[in-house]
Design a protein around this motif. Structure first.
Motif, PDB file in Angstrom:
ATOM      1  N   GLY A  29       0.797  -1.211   0.000  1.00 13.93           N
ATOM      2  CA  GLY A  29       0.000   0.000   0.000  1.00 13.93           C
ATOM      3  C   GLY A  29       0.835   1.268   0.000  1.00 13.93           C
ATOM      4  O   GLY A  29       0.308   2.365   0.174  1.00 13.93           O
ATOM      5  N   ALA A  30       2.132   1.139  -0.199  1.00 12.97           N
ATOM      6  CA  ALA A  30       3.003   2.320  -0.181  1.00 12.97           C
ATOM      7  C   ALA A  30       2.869   3.138  -1.466  1.00 12.97           C
ATOM      8  O   ALA A  30       3.121   4.338  -1.474  1.00 12.97           O
ATOM      9  CB  ALA A  30       4.455   1.899   0.029  1.00 12.97           C
ATOM     10  N   VAL A  31       2.490   2.476  -2.552  1.00  9.35           N
ATOM     11  CA  VAL A  31       2.131   3.197  -3.783  1.00  9.35           C
ATOM     12  C   VAL A  31       0.782   2.629  -4.239  1.00  9.35           C
ATOM     13  O   VAL A  31       0.476   1.468  -3.957  1.00  9.35           O
ATOM     14  CB  VAL A  31       3.186   3.018  -4.918  1.00  9.35           C
ATOM     15  CG1 VAL A  31       4.545   3.555  -4.484  1.00  9.35           C
ATOM     16  CG2 VAL A  31       3.276   1.570  -5.363  1.00  9.35           C
ATOM     17  N   PRO A  32      -0.027   3.435  -4.927  1.00  9.69           N
ATOM     18  CA  PRO A  32      -1.341   2.905  -5.331  1.00  9.69           C
ATOM     19  C   PRO A  32      -1.214   1.885  -6.456  1.00  9.69           C
ATOM     20  O   PRO A  32      -0.269   1.919  -7.244  1.00  9.69           O
ATOM     21  CB  PRO A  32      -2.089   4.154  -5.824  1.00  9.69           C
ATOM     22  CG  PRO A  32      -1.029   5.141  -6.159  1.00  9.69           C
ATOM     23  CD  PRO A  32       0.153   4.847  -5.294  1.00  9.69           C
ATOM     24  N   CYS A  33      -2.190   0.976  -6.513  1.00 13.79           N
ATOM     25  CA  CYS A  33      -2.248   0.027  -7.628  1.00 13.79           C
ATOM     26  C   CYS A  33      -2.813   0.727  -8.852  1.00 13.79           C
ATOM     27  O   CYS A  33      -3.326   1.846  -8.767  1.00 13.79           O
ATOM     28  CB  CYS A  33      -3.111  -1.163  -7.240  1.00 13.79           C
ATOM     29  SG  CYS A  33      -2.285  -2.197  -6.005  1.00 13.79           S
ATOM     30  N   ASP A  34      -2.703   0.074 -10.009  1.00 16.47           N
ATOM     31  CA  ASP A  34      -3.262   0.629 -11.238  1.00 16.47           C
ATOM     32  C   ASP A  34      -4.766   0.375 -11.318  1.00 16.47           C
ATOM     33  O   ASP A  34      -5.522   1.202 -11.810  1.00 16.47           O
ATOM     34  CB  ASP A  34      -2.602  -0.020 -12.464  1.00 16.47           C
ATOM     35  CG  ASP A  34      -1.097   0.197 -12.486  1.00 16.47           C
ATOM     36  OD1 ASP A  34      -0.648   1.252 -12.001  1.00 16.47           O
ATOM     37  OD2 ASP A  34      -0.378  -0.702 -12.955  1.00 16.47           O
ATOM     38  N   LEU A  35      -5.165  -0.811 -10.857  1.00 15.53           N
ATOM     39  CA  LEU A  35      -6.533  -1.261 -11.129  1.00 15.53           C
ATOM     40  C   LEU A  35      -7.041  -2.108  -9.981  1.00 15.53           C
ATOM     41  O   LEU A  35      -6.335  -3.000  -9.498  1.00 15.53           O
ATOM     42  CB  LEU A  35      -6.525  -2.100 -12.421  1.00 15.53           C
ATOM     43  CG  LEU A  35      -7.830  -2.736 -12.867  1.00 15.53           C
ATOM     44  CD1 LEU A  35      -8.847  -1.664 -13.263  1.00 15.53           C
ATOM     45  CD2 LEU A  35      -7.594  -3.676 -14.053  1.00 15.53           C
ATOM     46  N   ASN A  36      -8.251  -1.824  -9.549  1.00 20.05           N
ATOM     47  CA  ASN A  36      -8.968  -2.734  -8.656  1.00 20.05           C
ATOM     48  C   ASN A  36     -10.136  -3.345  -9.421  1.00 20.05           C
ATOM     49  O   ASN A  36     -10.935  -2.614 -10.016  1.00 20.05           O
ATOM     50  CB  ASN A  36      -9.516  -1.979  -7.435  1.00 20.05           C
ATOM     51  CG  ASN A  36      -8.520  -1.943  -6.285  1.00 20.05           C
ATOM     52  OD1 ASN A  36      -7.588  -2.746  -6.240  1.00 20.05           O
ATOM     53  ND2 ASN A  36      -8.716  -1.028  -5.358  1.00 20.05           N
TER      54      ASN A  36
ATOM     55  N   SER B  26      -6.407  -6.570  -6.822  1.00 13.53           N
ATOM     56  CA  SER B  26      -5.645  -5.352  -7.104  1.00 13.53           C
ATOM     57  C   SER B  26      -4.454  -5.681  -7.990  1.00 13.53           C
ATOM     58  O   SER B  26      -3.737  -6.651  -7.744  1.00 13.53           O
ATOM     59  CB  SER B  26      -5.143  -4.729  -5.796  1.00 13.53           C
ATOM     60  OG  SER B  26      -6.228  -4.490  -4.920  1.00 13.53           O
ATOM     61  N   VAL B  27      -4.271  -4.844  -9.020  1.00 13.78           N
ATOM     62  CA  VAL B  27      -3.250  -5.106 -10.035  1.00 13.78           C
ATOM     63  C   VAL B  27      -2.293  -3.927 -10.132  1.00 13.78           C
ATOM     64  O   VAL B  27      -2.718  -2.773 -10.105  1.00 13.78           O
ATOM     65  CB  VAL B  27      -3.911  -5.337 -11.418  1.00 13.78           C
ATOM     66  CG1 VAL B  27      -2.854  -5.538 -12.496  1.00 13.78           C
ATOM     67  CG2 VAL B  27      -4.854  -6.522 -11.358  1.00 13.78           C
ATOM     68  N   ARG B  28      -1.027  -4.229 -10.227  1.00 11.61           N
ATOM     69  CA  ARG B  28      -0.010  -3.201 -10.431  1.00 11.61           C
ATOM     70  C   ARG B  28       0.919  -3.653 -11.554  1.00 11.61           C
ATOM     71  O   ARG B  28       1.525  -4.727 -11.466  1.00 11.61           O
ATOM     72  CB  ARG B  28       0.770  -2.994  -9.135  1.00 11.61           C
ATOM     73  CG  ARG B  28       1.980  -2.094  -9.240  1.00 11.61           C
ATOM     74  CD  ARG B  28       1.618  -0.625  -9.249  1.00 11.61           C
ATOM     75  NE  ARG B  28       2.814   0.212  -9.305  1.00 11.61           N
ATOM     76  CZ  ARG B  28       2.805   1.540  -9.381  1.00 11.61           C
ATOM     77  NH1 ARG B  28       1.659   2.196  -9.404  1.00 11.61           N
ATOM     78  NH2 ARG B  28       3.925   2.214  -9.435  1.00 11.61           N
ATOM     79  N   LYS B  29       1.003  -2.837 -12.596  1.00 15.52           N
ATOM     80  CA  LYS B  29       1.897  -3.113 -13.722  1.00 15.52           C
ATOM     81  C   LYS B  29       1.795  -4.550 -14.229  1.00 15.52           C
ATOM     82  O   LYS B  29       2.811  -5.233 -14.418  1.00 15.52           O
ATOM     83  CB  LYS B  29       3.338  -2.764 -13.360  1.00 15.52           C
ATOM     84  CG  LYS B  29       3.529  -1.271 -13.154  1.00 15.52           C
ATOM     85  CD  LYS B  29       4.972  -0.875 -12.927  1.00 15.52           C
ATOM     86  CE  LYS B  29       5.069   0.640 -12.727  1.00 15.52           C
ATOM     87  NZ  LYS B  29       6.372   1.074 -12.257  1.00 15.52           N
ATOM     88  N   GLY B  30       0.577  -5.001 -14.413  1.00 16.73           N
ATOM     89  CA  GLY B  30       0.362  -6.316 -15.030  1.00 16.73           C
ATOM     90  C   GLY B  30       0.464  -7.495 -14.102  1.00 16.73           C
ATOM     91  O   GLY B  30       0.349  -8.641 -14.543  1.00 16.73           O
ATOM     92  N   ILE B  31       0.684  -7.237 -12.818  1.00 18.82           N
ATOM     93  CA  ILE B  31       0.853  -8.318 -11.840  1.00 18.82           C
ATOM     94  C   ILE B  31      -0.156  -8.113 -10.710  1.00 18.82           C
ATOM     95  O   ILE B  31      -0.461  -6.971 -10.340  1.00 18.82           O
ATOM     96  CB  ILE B  31       2.289  -8.296 -11.251  1.00 18.82           C
ATOM     97  CG1 ILE B  31       3.355  -8.299 -12.359  1.00 18.82           C
ATOM     98  CG2 ILE B  31       2.508  -9.446 -10.281  1.00 18.82           C
ATOM     99  CD1 ILE B  31       3.495  -9.589 -13.111  1.00 18.82           C
ATOM    100  N   VAL B  32      -0.653  -9.222 -10.167  1.00 13.18           N
ATOM    101  CA  VAL B  32      -1.545  -9.124  -9.019  1.00 13.18           C
ATOM    102  C   VAL B  32      -0.734  -8.658  -7.809  1.00 13.18           C
ATOM    103  O   VAL B  32       0.282  -9.268  -7.460  1.00 13.18           O
ATOM    104  CB  VAL B  32      -2.205 -10.487  -8.712  1.00 13.18           C
ATOM    105  CG1 VAL B  32      -3.066 -10.389  -7.449  1.00 13.18           C
ATOM    106  CG2 VAL B  32      -3.035 -10.959  -9.901  1.00 13.18           C
ATOM    107  N   ALA B  33      -1.179  -7.558  -7.193  1.00  8.15           N
ATOM    108  CA  ALA B  33      -0.499  -7.054  -5.995  1.00  8.15           C
ATOM    109  C   ALA B  33      -1.162  -7.613  -4.743  1.00  8.15           C
ATOM    110  O   ALA B  33      -0.482  -7.855  -3.737  1.00  8.15           O
ATOM    111  CB  ALA B  33      -0.526  -5.536  -5.970  1.00  8.15           C
ATOM    112  N   GLY B  34      -2.456  -7.828  -4.804  1.00  5.69           N
ATOM    113  CA  GLY B  34      -3.132  -8.359  -3.627  1.00  5.69           C
ATOM    114  C   GLY B  34      -4.566  -8.711  -3.926  1.00  5.69           C
ATOM    115  O   GLY B  34      -5.113  -8.328  -4.970  1.00  5.69           O
ATOM    116  N   VAL B  35      -5.152  -9.485  -3.061  1.00  6.60           N
ATOM    117  CA  VAL B  35      -6.567  -9.822  -3.126  1.00  6.60           C
ATOM    118  C   VAL B  35      -7.159  -9.500  -1.757  1.00  6.60           C
ATOM    119  O   VAL B  35      -6.672 -10.009  -0.744  1.00  6.60           O
ATOM    120  CB  VAL B  35      -6.777 -11.313  -3.458  1.00  6.60           C
ATOM    121  CG1 VAL B  35      -8.262 -11.648  -3.475  1.00  6.60           C
ATOM    122  CG2 VAL B  35      -6.139 -11.661  -4.802  1.00  6.60           C
TER     123      VAL B  35
END
Lengths: 573, 573
Positions: A13-20, A41-50
């Protein structure tokens, strides 16, 4: 895989994701549950979290729709679609397929190392991931003249390619059992690198199956019965449930899938024609069959998504979890699966069957592939050296043939076709090295009344194959195939009635799916109009030069009795 | 893995097998069934076939007993057994364990690269397979002086070792979250080589857990609750169910095991003392707990055998199928699992608890490991620089401590122990580089009335740690530990009441399990006789120098307030 510091920051959560992707019913394949109201939650084409409460620049409310990882075709010869990889992707991506594992066996038989390189280059930057297996059996046999050979020494460079996963289906199972050194060298190369080696062992069982497996071959897509699948499972194989155009084994094998075995199954298409891809679908179709067959949805999606990742060692594919590729399919029914949205690397690439991105154009192959010796009409004469001839007995919809001894029809010292008895001339013209080899024979089972049918797809060496009634039409067909740099043709006398050019290795079109499918339908219609008894003349013809399927076949070197594993003379006198 | 032509021949029946294990109830973990009356055929240590009708030189009739693959401990610090690998194997092999995945974190903190090399050499040719993970967190902290450090640059050579599988538990999870470059370099090295990276993330959840996992960490053995296990499963981790000597989490986690999740669990011992190994067992004990807890037998054996092979990429382990290692355990009850026969590489190595082969002797380590500065009794004086002191508050059976501010007892300007108030002096003597560093402090919670207890096991840097009543005993204990090249000691004045020498890195005995277990029992008895209130004084003491576990700890550099992550003064004035 490198480590992304940016992803670590995004997950914390230190930077926002691209897409929820919010409010979805997530198929959590790792834990084996459907999680309602989940946010991915997705960041730069990768899942960051669920469900980690992450902020994102953009949110899509999925309104309770299901979200699963993208589907994987675990074994496919893209060449069978007659489409170059980008155009193939255009059909399958909107249906929810986000990765295919392709064995470019066909183009490799024509162009060898260059063909493999071509497929790698042509599958760069597509809206699906195209992984490749290195074809293991090129050439397929020594009976004919292939365009190329691939030995272990040719394969080393591919071990360093990130999209090359392993060794393709080891069709030459006698070669394993009899310890063919050239073949074992190939298997050992990939096994030593801890990479998967796909199998192909139709009907093999008992000690012979064990011997084949003991060499390090770990999957099979040729099972046709539950008993066969269970034996192969017990012996350690991953079982690929095949739903191709001709071979449709998936439904028969569903009873083998239980909660206890489901983790060892995958789905594949193997060979699927473009019209079936367009009309019926791809892995979405296979998935519908699984679900309709009563397979638990979690198991069905594991089979379609997670298990291929396990078998092929794709550690960040096949599930929706931190660090995994953001390849998703969104759909609204488990009873009638239809891809509503498809995300690739976190980007919405298709919606309701429409592709939203434009694949790169089909790149031209390294070189032309049709290289035949200068021909004249006279080359297609068959001097009558006897009166009784061995005739290939073709059957509609089957690649197995019979052998029929018939009385030759002789005119001016030459054996000729005899429409009254459904007896056609057939030729296999070596097209790789310009050797001038022409295998000459007769075939029955087509019901062709006039003209000639020809194509440059003829498994596995893909020489030019032409069958017809008169030498003029046969010559015209061959000439036209040469002019098109490969393809399919129906010629009558001097007229080209219909053609489809396949300039990429003589196997694939440089056009899009719409044109190819239209042209295939036009062929079908013409063959009906011409009154052919064979309902699949192009497919049938394309397997008449495959000297590993019984009984009588023809190569550029002449007739082969497959059961006796030996060349035979046209004349049976 | 090379391809064995001999095995291909044996599987086909072209040459006889060495051994048939006939009439067994085979746990077919690949298909998920128990197959009665099965025959397993073995050739040169490898399974050639199952029920393939193969001949063999020798047949053993198992009379219906069960046969399963050998059990795997998926995460163990062998050093915790106080035994060198060959002697460790002597205990666990007859119990059905045929492979362990060891993280030699302890010896690496003492001897670094040499320690890792020693463990590789000392685990060669044993009746079990010892696989190694490269310790990821050496040194564990910067608060104290470890004997060695292991950076990514030291780890490259281990990538080429066939028995080195991956990177050991990444305990430094803050290091991952805060992107410590030295740590990420280590993870990236193994991740890029497609090798497993084990995790260690007690209580981590939500975004921090996702961030940790996104770096490529794929397993965890620190779960203590079902909810924790399920979150980690969903996020992609393999969960190792731990049944150690102190940490016994397995039973609590059984409800998380369902047919749908079972494929993602493994079992491990982590830290298990030799007496527990002898009295209670090893993975056989963990397996009994699983079976008693209602886990389906097929799932339980998958957890014990097949799943570790999947996670660690051991492609020919964990099942009984052609090409797999002939590592088996034979037993007669699923209700009360006891290994009756153990086969390793096709050889009967144990029967009814007796080892039938002699492991090679414990090889000496590369060098002695106790290197302290010349000491005198005066080095253990603590000048009274204040009147109120920070005292480590130890608790029996726990590695967590409190901090208690107490009035110092001062004699002749020196702070001294005070038996009446259970106040002992405690010292951490740097033993790796002869620096002369001595951390000085006080501890309560032992109830020791006389003498001094010392040992060279003190996590994670394994400096010498001694607690005692008077300087004479403390000095004597330290001197004796030095003389023994490491070990455990109880000294009273000039007398050594009891000792156990651990000359291998100051961590492991060069004796067999019988002697070590006897000596540990003698320590226990003496401590009871001496009236100690702490029931586990040696274990407690060994964790007092671990400055990552709250609250007050002591290193060779002095006291550390773990919660404030900062050194603190002994005197609280």
């Amino acid at each position: 895989m490198t480590i992304s510091k940016d992803l670590i920051d995004a997950a914390r959560g230190a930077v926002p994701c691209d897409l929820n992707l919010a409010n979805c019913s997530l198929l959590d394949l790792l834990r084996g549950v459907i999680r309602k109201g989940a946010t991915v939650s997705v960041r730069k084409g990768i899942v960051a979290g669920v469900d980690d409460g992450l902020r994102a620049e953009r949110t899509i409310d999925l309104k309770g729709q299901f979200l699963a990882p993208g589907l994987v075709d675990s074994h496919v010869h893209i060449e069978s679609s007659l489409l170059a990889p980008p155009e193939y992707a255009r059909i399958v991506a909107p249906r929810g397929t986000t990765a295919v594992v392709a064995d470019p066996h066909e183009i490799a038989n024509v162009m060898g190392y260059d063909g493999m390189r071509y497929m790698l280059a042509a599958s760069e930057g597509l809206p699906i991931d195209v992984y490749l297996m290195v074809p293991s059996c090129v050439p397929a046999t020594d009976f004919d003249t292939a365009g190329a050979a691939l030995y272990a020494s040719d394969m080393h460079p591919f071990l360093r390619e990130p999209r090359v996963l392993g060794l393709g289906e080891v069709m030459n199972y006698p070669g394993v059992l009899y310890k063919d050194q050239k073949l074992l060298d190939k298997i050992a190369l990939f096994r030593d690198a801890a990479k998967p080696v796909d199998g192909h062992a139709p009907g093999l069982s008992g000690g012979e199956l064990s011997a084949y497996i003991s060499a390090g071959i770990g999957s099979d897509h040729e099972c046709t019965s539950v008993a066969e699948a269970l034996e192969k499972l017990s012996k350690g194989m991953y079982i690929m449930l095949r739903e191709g155009s001709t071979a449709r084994d998936l439904r028969n094998l569903i009873p083998a899938i239980t909660p206890s075995t489901a983790s060892r199954f995958l789905i594949c298409s193997d060979d699927r024609h473009p019209n079936d891809l367009v009309d019926e679908g791809h892995m979405d179709h296979a998935l519908r069959l699984l679900l309709a067959g009563g397979v638990d949805p979690i198991d069905a999606f594991r089979i379609a998504c997670l298990n291929p990742a396990t078998w092929f060692g794709l550690k960040t594919s096949g599930a929706v979890a931190p660090g995994y590729k953001a390849d998703f399919v969104v759909f609204d029914s488990l009873e009638d699966f239809r891809a509503r949205m498809v995300f690739k690397d976190g980007v919405l690439i298709a919606e309701d069957g429409r592709l939203l991105v434009e694949p790169p154009g089909a790149r031209p192959p390294a070189r032309d592939s049709v290289n035949i010796k200068w021909l004249t009409e006279e080359d297609f004469r068959i001097p009558a050296a006897g009166s009784r001839i061995r005739v290939i007995e073709a059957r509609s919809g089957s690649i197995i043939t019979g052998e029929k001894i018939m009385q030759a029809k002789v005119e001016s010292g030459l054996c000729v076709a005899d429409v009254a008895r459904d007896l056609l001339k057939i030729f296999v013209i070596e097209r790789h090295s310009g050797s001038g080899n022409i295998g000459k024979g007769f075939i029955t089972g087509f019901g062709l009344g006039r003209g000639a049918i020809g194509l440059t797809i003829s498994h596995d060496s893909h020489n030019m194959i032409v069958a017809g009634v008169d030498d003029r039409s046969i010559f015209r067909a061959a000439k036209h195939l040469n002019k098109m740099k490969g393809g399919m043709v129906f010629a009558v006398g001097d007229e080209i009635v219909l053609d489809l050019s396949l300039p990429i290795a003589g196997l694939m079109s440089d056009e899009g799916p719409a044109i190819v499918v239209d042209r295939l339908r036009a062929f079908e219609e013409i063959f009906v109009r011409e009154g052919l008894s064979n309902r699949t003349p192009l497919m049938t013809l394309s397997f008449m030069a495959l000297p590993v399927i019984p009984k009588l076949k023809i190569t550029d070197k002449g007739l082969v009795d497959v059961e006796r594993f030996s060349p035979v003379n046209l004349f049976a006198d």
